[in-house]
Design an enzyme around this catalytic site. Structure first.
Site, PDB file in Angstrom:
ATOM      1  N   HIS A 139       0.615  -1.262  -0.095  1.00 31.11           N
ATOM      2  CA  HIS A 139       0.241  -0.279   0.217  1.00 31.11           C
ATOM      3  C   HIS A 139       1.164   1.174  -0.291  1.00 31.11           C
ATOM      4  CE1 HIS A 139      -3.409   2.621   1.072  1.00 31.11           C
ATOM      5  NE2 HIS A 139      -2.452   3.322   1.587  1.00 31.11           N
ATOM      6  N   SER A 156      -3.142   4.878   6.039  1.00 26.65           N
ATOM      7  CA  SER A 156      -4.502   6.144   5.423  1.00 26.65           C
ATOM      8  C   SER A 156      -4.727   7.150   5.737  1.00 26.65           C
ATOM      9  CB  SER A 156      -5.723   4.843   5.036  1.00 26.65           C
ATOM     10  OG  SER A 156      -6.741   5.484   4.166  1.00 26.65           O
ATOM     11  N   GLY A 157      -5.414   7.966   4.395  1.00 24.58           N
ATOM     12  CA  GLY A 157      -5.157   9.457   4.785  1.00 24.58           C
ATOM     13  C   GLY A 157      -4.316  10.521   5.325  1.00 24.58           C
ATOM     14  N   GLY A 159      -2.449  11.862   3.604  1.00 24.16           N
ATOM     15  CA  GLY A 159      -1.222  12.521   2.670  1.00 24.16           C
ATOM     16  C   GLY A 159      -0.499  12.184   0.887  1.00 24.16           C
ATOM     17  N   LYS A 160      -0.641  11.190   1.027  1.00 21.53           N
ATOM     18  CA  LYS A 160       0.519  10.052  -0.011  1.00 21.53           C
ATOM     19  C   LYS A 160      -0.522  10.658  -1.168  1.00 21.53           C
ATOM     20  CE  LYS A 160      -0.189   5.807   1.243  1.00 21.53           C
ATOM     21  NZ  LYS A 160      -1.227   5.932   3.221  1.00 21.53           N
ATOM     22  N   ASP A 178      -1.957   3.947  -4.445  1.00 18.33           N
ATOM     23  CA  ASP A 178      -2.621   3.164  -3.705  1.00 18.33           C
ATOM     24  C   ASP A 178      -2.148   1.930  -3.822  1.00 18.33           C
ATOM     25  OD1 ASP A 178      -4.827   2.707  -1.942  1.00 18.33           O
ATOM     26  OD2 ASP A 178      -5.457   1.590  -3.779  1.00 18.33           O
ATOM     27  N   GLU A 203      -6.390   8.866  -6.867  1.00 14.81           N
ATOM     28  CA  GLU A 203      -7.275   9.179  -6.435  1.00 14.81           C
ATOM     29  C   GLU A 203      -7.409  10.267  -5.221  1.00 14.81           C
ATOM     30  OE1 GLU A 203      -9.825   7.350  -2.273  1.00 14.81           O
ATOM     31  OE2 GLU A 203      -8.569   5.768  -3.258  1.00 14.81           O
ATOM     32  N   ARG A 244      17.640  15.384  12.405  1.00 13.38           N
ATOM     33  CA  ARG A 244      17.939  16.543  12.063  1.00 13.38           C
ATOM     34  C   ARG A 244      18.981  16.787  11.155  1.00 13.38           C
ATOM     35  NH1 ARG A 244      16.707  20.702  16.777  1.00 13.38           N
ATOM     36  NH2 ARG A 244      16.988  22.136  14.507  1.00 13.38           N
TER      37      ARG A 244
END
Length: 311
Positions: A139, A156-157, A159-160, A178, A203, A244
């Site tokens: 995924h 999921s969600g 921002g990929k 996806d 999507e 960093r």
């Protein structure tokens, strides 16, 4: 996950003539290596790799024709074992009658091609290596950034897809969104592509499914790409200490390959597309021999030495 190739598929791919053994066309080839049974013709079958596609050219058929009839029958019959997927005759040569009868009895297809042994062997090996390569599906999103295949993962969600859209607008190319199909073609080499059903599609929540090639042109997409770098997006955690300087090198296992991975925290105000773009450029620089972290630490060490000298 590994795929299998049937003899029938091989026949269709290379337009081979089926001489006999029609009942065995569903036999499966499970390894990409071919084999020319030369030493077996002399009677040594101890290490005979019967699970491979057996290829007979001028050398093998000529040698077999010079054997005594009883010896020739015995050795050609031994070539036809239970695990043997098929036997290919090159140069359009005539199939020895003993081999024809033994293969027909065992239900092993004998195939024939007009190609020379070397050329046919090279074509079939390349085809089988691609088809039989270990595969898996992940995924994520796969993008070609300045020639670097970057696999973007995360929950999921996170921002990929939106990040991939911004990268496409900046001139980079989408391979998959996806679901990314991965296959290992050789050691430490992973090739990523999109399933046929969702190829060139993105999507975007709130907008829906868009066709990247239709909107941005053929130059905005690719069918497949070697994956060099993985980037994992995760929600920013205030109490977590993030790298960093870039000193820590994280790697993730995929099939039998180890991919370098960067973890990028996500929070409002961070331009992920630019960060990932810079990460890809920095990765290219490292492969070309320049490492900003090593350069910085070297200069820092020199500065500290100079400071001690002044003291």
């Amino acid at each position: 996950m590994t795929t299998k190739v049937t003899v029938k598929e091989l026949v269709q791919q290379f337009d081979l003539e089926i001489v006999c053994g029609f009942t065995g066309l569903e036999r499966e080839l499970v390894v990409s290596d071919l084999y020319r049974p030369a030493i077996e013709m002399s009677g040594f079958f101890t290490y005979y790799p019967s699970e491979r596609l057996q290829m007979l050219g001028r050398t093998e058929t000529t040698y077999a024709s010079q054997l005594e009839p009883e010896v020739r029958q015995e050795r050609l019959e031994k070539l036809c074992q239970e695990r043997t997927p098929c036997i290919c005759i090159t140069h359009g040569l005539k199939v020895p009658s003993e081999l024809f009868k033994a293969a027909d009895r065992a239900g092993i297809p004998i195939l024939r091609t007009s190609l020379a042994s070397t050329k046919f062997g090279s074509k079939v090996t390349n085809y089988l290596e691609k088809r039989l390569a270990p595969r898996t599906t992940m995924h994520g999103v796969l993008v070609d950034i300045y020639g670097v295949g970057v696999l973007i993962t995360g929950t999921s969600g996170i921002g990929k897809s939106e990040t991939a859209l911004e990268l496409v607008k900046r001139g980079h190319r989408l391979i998959a969104d996806d679901a990314v199909e991965l296959r290992q073609t050789e050691e430490e080499t992973l090739i990523g592509s999109a399933p046929e059903l969702i190829r060139h599609l993105l999507e975007i929540r709130g907008v829906g499914i868009i066709n990247v090639m239709t909107l941005f042109g053929a130059g905005a997409v690719r069918d497949h790409k070697k994956i060099s770098l993985a980037i994992r997006l995760e929600s920013w955690e205030e109490n977590r200490a993030y790298d960093r300087l870039g000193l820590d090198e994280e790697r993730i296992p995929v099939i039998d390959t180890s991919l370098p991975q960067l973890t990028i925290p996500v929070r409002p105000g961070r331009n992920l597309a630019v960060i990932i773009e810079v990460a890809a450029m920095n990765f290219r620089l490292k492969r070309m021999g320049f490492d900003a972290v090593q350069d910085f630490t070297s200069k820092l060490g020199e500065a500290l030495d100079d400071h001690e000298d002044w003291d």
